[in-house]
Design a protein around this motif. Structure first.
Motif, PDB file in Angstrom:
ATOM      1  N   GLY A  44      59.289  54.516  35.041  1.00  0.00           N
ATOM      2  CA  GLY A  44      60.026  54.782  36.278  1.00  0.00           C
ATOM      3  C   GLY A  44      61.521  54.880  36.024  1.00  0.00           C
ATOM      4  N   GLU A  45      62.027  53.992  35.163  1.00  0.00           N
ATOM      5  CA  GLU A  45      63.453  54.024  34.828  1.00  0.00           C
ATOM      6  C   GLU A  45      63.810  55.321  34.137  1.00  0.00           C
ATOM      7  OE1 GLU A  45      65.798  51.361  35.681  1.00  0.00           O
ATOM      8  OE2 GLU A  45      63.987  51.398  36.923  1.00  0.00           O
ATOM      9  N   ARG A  46      62.930  55.744  33.235  1.00  0.00           N
ATOM     10  CA  ARG A  46      63.171  57.009  32.539  1.00  0.00           C
ATOM     11  C   ARG A  46      63.236  58.157  33.540  1.00  0.00           C
ATOM     12  NH1 ARG A  46      58.871  58.369  28.232  1.00  0.00           N
ATOM     13  NH2 ARG A  46      57.556  58.162  30.070  1.00  0.00           N
ATOM     14  N   ALA A  47      62.321  58.116  34.518  1.00  0.00           N
ATOM     15  CA  ALA A  47      62.296  59.183  35.524  1.00  0.00           C
ATOM     16  C   ALA A  47      63.610  59.234  36.298  1.00  0.00           C
ATOM     17  CB  ALA A  47      61.123  58.970  36.475  1.00  0.00           C
ATOM     18  N   LYS A  48      64.271  58.077  36.412  1.00  0.00           N
ATOM     19  CA  LYS A  48      65.549  58.048  37.121  1.00  0.00           C
ATOM     20  C   LYS A  48      66.714  58.424  36.208  1.00  0.00           C
ATOM     21  CE  LYS A  48      64.219  54.144  39.974  1.00  0.00           C
ATOM     22  NZ  LYS A  48      64.397  52.693  39.899  1.00  0.00           N
ATOM     23  N   GLY A  49      66.400  58.727  34.957  1.00  0.00           N
ATOM     24  CA  GLY A  49      67.460  59.167  34.048  1.00  0.00           C
ATOM     25  C   GLY A  49      68.064  58.055  33.208  1.00  0.00           C
ATOM     26  N   LYS A  50      67.474  56.856  33.296  1.00  0.00           N
ATOM     27  CA  LYS A  50      68.001  55.746  32.501  1.00  0.00           C
ATOM     28  C   LYS A  50      67.530  55.862  31.051  1.00  0.00           C
ATOM     29  CE  LYS A  50      69.883  54.190  36.097  1.00  0.00           C
ATOM     30  NZ  LYS A  50      69.441  53.024  36.866  1.00  0.00           N
ATOM     31  N   THR A  51      68.320  55.304  30.145  1.00  0.00           N
ATOM     32  CA  THR A  51      67.980  55.346  28.731  1.00  0.00           C
ATOM     33  C   THR A  51      67.532  53.959  28.279  1.00  0.00           C
ATOM     34  OG1 THR A  51      69.767  56.928  28.485  1.00  0.00           O
ATOM     35  CG2 THR A  51      68.834  56.021  26.458  1.00  0.00           C
ATOM     36  N   VAL A  52      66.475  53.917  27.497  1.00  0.00           N
ATOM     37  CA  VAL A  52      66.004  52.636  26.974  1.00  0.00           C
ATOM     38  C   VAL A  52      65.890  52.734  25.454  1.00  0.00           C
ATOM     39  CG1 VAL A  52      64.122  50.953  26.947  1.00  0.00           C
ATOM     40  CG2 VAL A  52      64.705  52.113  29.084  1.00  0.00           C
ATOM     41  N   PHE A  53      66.489  51.748  24.783  1.00  0.00           N
ATOM     42  CA  PHE A  53      66.401  51.678  23.330  1.00  0.00           C
ATOM     43  C   PHE A  53      65.678  50.401  23.013  1.00  0.00           C
ATOM     44  CE2 PHE A  53      68.025  50.066  19.318  1.00  0.00           C
ATOM     45  CZ  PHE A  53      68.066  51.184  18.492  1.00  0.00           C
ATOM     46  N   PHE A  54      64.522  50.502  22.349  1.00  0.00           N
ATOM     47  CA  PHE A  54      63.906  49.213  22.045  1.00  0.00           C
ATOM     48  C   PHE A  54      63.246  49.122  20.687  1.00  0.00           C
ATOM     49  CE2 PHE A  54      59.899  50.322  24.337  1.00  0.00           C
ATOM     50  CZ  PHE A  54      58.954  49.561  23.676  1.00  0.00           C
ATOM     51  N   SER A  55      63.422  47.955  20.102  1.00  0.00           N
ATOM     52  CA  SER A  55      62.947  47.767  18.746  1.00  0.00           C
ATOM     53  C   SER A  55      61.607  47.060  18.775  1.00  0.00           C
ATOM     54  CB  SER A  55      63.934  46.911  17.961  1.00  0.00           C
ATOM     55  OG  SER A  55      63.802  45.560  18.328  1.00  0.00           O
ATOM     56  N   SER A  56      60.806  47.335  17.758  1.00  0.00           N
ATOM     57  CA  SER A  56      59.517  46.670  17.660  1.00  0.00           C
ATOM     58  C   SER A  56      59.007  46.796  16.231  1.00  0.00           C
ATOM     59  CB  SER A  56      58.527  47.322  18.620  1.00  0.00           C
ATOM     60  OG  SER A  56      57.259  46.735  18.451  1.00  0.00           O
ATOM     61  N   HIS A  57      58.115  45.891  15.853  1.00  0.00           N
ATOM     62  CA  HIS A  57      57.467  46.069  14.553  1.00  0.00           C
ATOM     63  C   HIS A  57      56.000  46.443  14.741  1.00  0.00           C
ATOM     64  CE1 HIS A  57      56.607  41.860  15.485  1.00  0.00           C
ATOM     65  NE2 HIS A  57      55.565  41.975  14.714  1.00  0.00           N
ATOM     66  N   VAL A  58      55.608  46.672  15.991  1.00  0.00           N
ATOM     67  CA  VAL A  58      54.223  47.030  16.271  1.00  0.00           C
ATOM     68  C   VAL A  58      54.181  48.421  16.901  1.00  0.00           C
ATOM     69  CG1 VAL A  58      52.097  46.279  17.364  1.00  0.00           C
ATOM     70  CG2 VAL A  58      53.835  44.600  16.801  1.00  0.00           C
ATOM     71  N   LEU A  59      53.554  49.327  16.190  1.00  0.00           N
ATOM     72  CA  LEU A  59      53.499  50.707  16.667  1.00  0.00           C
ATOM     73  C   LEU A  59      52.823  50.805  18.034  1.00  0.00           C
ATOM     74  CD1 LEU A  59      54.014  53.659  16.060  1.00  0.00           C
ATOM     75  CD2 LEU A  59      51.847  53.748  14.831  1.00  0.00           C
ATOM     76  N   GLY A  60      51.726  50.056  18.200  1.00  0.00           N
ATOM     77  CA  GLY A  60      50.963  50.133  19.440  1.00  0.00           C
ATOM     78  C   GLY A  60      51.798  49.737  20.650  1.00  0.00           C
TER      79      GLY A  60
END
Lengths: 263, 292
Positions: B173-189
């Protein structure tokens, strides 16, 4: 402005209340003890005379036990304000940054749109809650206690004693803050703060009346003397200003270190 | 304008190169997954982006502001939310008091709306919280000032699957509003369900930067087939099947081909049990970027 100070200050309210209450109880104890000590005054003076010189210098100074001013300044203020409260404030300040680094709380704070210098200054200012808290309540307790036993002291001196302790305690806090921005572990910074203030106190005490008296000039304890204020009515205003300058210098250096550091 | 622009970013701790000449861009309005095994340098990058530490070389901009300049970064931070995997909350206060504090520092125009989705017990002290509740407070504080960019460091630990899905839905939903999210993870799933693009970092270096679909196609699926003990499994091989390992009553392999072909192939066997799952990120590395 001062959101951090307000928040951290609120968290010090309960501890300050407990501390203030304990100090008030101790103050009343000392005050009500005075009449019986005064009666056996001569013996007490003799006891003090026989103390080791350094000890006498550190805790008694020129005070006389047979006057209520002298008794109060030694039994209460020289010990509690100069030493214990100084140690307490340095200990509290040691946690200001280091404890937040340890718990990850600092990240949450640095992620908000406020500058590092503001974070540090505001945190430091939260120490004013205990510093002002105890100094606002205690003189009234002491004065009321004295009235109750039919004694009285110069209220201006009593007021000055508490007022002039503020720059002294802020300097002790500055020493703790310096350690807190340098060290990552809160307990080490806190113990370091206690060690530093106690060490400086000893340095001042031991060097007094020796050829190395200048050594003690680095100690904040040299510029604040409850015995002189209460017993002799002499206020070291220049010393207080020097202490204030010392506190500001400690905070200034802490800001530089804090701004340059990686977290 | 790119939401995040990392250019030649390096961070050394003594002799250790935690980040080594990283260059990549996160576009506005995308969900970018920053993937890598533990210790690869993901957190180092995030801490540099937020100005917690300064780069040894190179730099980065967030929302157009240079991370090396504190004044500029402060301006950007008004529009940035930050969510660490284990948020450093204040244990002594209630959730509400903590959010009030954060709000006083950066605003909270979306707090009410977020608390409907993520509902920790606000009037209890945080020290009594479960991990999931702490994480929910973390999520609320990260988004409550309605930031343009949210940076999250391994954010999904501690949430139960339902909340996890709600969180993913929220991110979309945030993406649909044009917001950017950067997130790190070590799990592909963890990132595959929401990310548009991923950057993979390993030993401080960026190994690849691509669309998540392409990466998943190349990463394949790990398939484990159990059959009757006497079945002849020799035929269960062919295009798209790699790392094949046979055992007594079945076979295990990584499949990177066409799923319809796999289904047809499996239909010829009497199957007792079948597992198809994401390969661990480490395996994706092994297959496509070499073991060294």
């Amino acid at each position: 402005m001062f959101e951090v100070t307000r928040y951290e200050g609120r968290r010090r309210v309960r501890g300050t209340a407990v501390l203030t209450a304990l100090l008030a109880v101790y103050a009343l104890l000392i005050v009500f003890l005075y009449p019986s000590i005064a009666e056996s005054g001569a013996d007490f003076e003799e006891y003090v005379e026989n103390l080791p010189p350094a000890f006498r210098e550190g805790f008694v100074g020129s005070a006389s036990f047979t006057t209520v001013e002298g008794f109060l300044s030694v039994e209460m203020y020289q010990f509690l304000w100069l030493l214990l409260l100084g140690l307490f404030v340095a200990y509290s300040a040691g946690a200001l940054v280091a404890a937040d680094v340890e718990s990850g709380r600092l990240d949450m704070l640095l992620a908000t749109p406020i500058s590092r210098s503001r974070v540090l200054v505001e945190k430091y200012l939260s120490l004013l809650v205990p510093v002002l808290g105890v100094n606002l309540v205690t003189p009234f307790v002491v004065y009321a206690g004295l009235l109750a036993i039919g004694e009285t002291i110069d209220p201006v001196s009593l007021f000055a004693l508490h007022l002039l302790s503020v720059p002294y305690l802020l300097t002790c806090g500055g020493v703790g803050l310096l350690l807190s921005v340098r060290l990552n572990r809160a307990d080490i910074a806190q113990r370091g703060g206690i060690g530093a203030v106690f060490g400086l106190f000893l340095l001042d005490t031991v060097s007094t009346d020796t050829d190395f008296e200048w050594l003690g000039a680095v100690s904040p304890t040299r510029y604040y003397s409850p015995v002189d204020i209460l017993g002799e009515g002499t206020y070291d205003v220049a010393g207080a200003l020097l202490l204030l300058a010392g506190a500001i210098a400690c905070v200034g250096v802490s800001i530089v270190l804090f701004e340059r550091r990686d977290f | 304008m790119a939401a995040i622009e990392v250019s030649g970013l390096s961070k050394r701790y003594g002799d250790v190169r935690a980040n080594d000449d990283l260059t990549f861009t996160v576009r506005e309005g995308e969900i970018f997954g920053y993937l890598g095994p533990n210790g690869a340098g993901k957190t180092t990058t995030i801490r540099s982006l937020l100005g917690f530490q300064s780069p040894t070389e190179g730099t980065a901009t967030v929302l157009g502001h240079d991370v090396r300049d504190e004044d500029e970064l402060i301006e950007a931070k008004a529009e940035i939310g930050y969510l660490p995997g284990d948020p450093g909350l204040d244990e002594q206060v209630t959730g509400r008091e903590y959010l009030d504090y954060q709000a006083s520092l950066k605003g909270d125009e979306r707090r009410g709306e977020l608390l409907e989705l993520f509902d920790p017990p606000l009037d209890r002290k945080i020290r009594e919280y479960s991990r999931g509740n702490k994480q929910m407070v973390g999520i609320v504080q990260a988004f409550m000032h309605d930031p343009e960019l949210v940076i999250m460091d391994e954010p999904t630990s501690g949430l139960d699957p339902l909340k996890q899905e709600a969180f993913n839905e929220f991110l979309r939903g945030e993406r649909a509003k044009g917001k950017t999210v950067f997130f790190s993870s070590h799990v592909l799933g963890e990132v595959r369900r929401v990310c548009d693009r991923v950057g993979i970092i390993r030993e401080g270096k960026l190994v690849t930067l691509e669309e998540i679909d392409a990466l998943l196609r190349r990463g394949g699926k790990r398939v484990r087939v159990h059959t009757r003990p006497d079945a002849d499994l020799a035929g269960l091989d062919g295009e798209g099947i790699v790392d094949r390992e046979a055992f007594d009553d079945g076979v295990q392999f990584t499949f990177t081909g066409d799923y319809n072909a796999l289904v047809s192939l499996l239909a010829e066997y009497d199957i007792v049990d079948l597992e198809i799952e994401e390969p661990p990120l480490e395996d994706v590395f092994m297959h496509f970027y070499g073991a060294d």
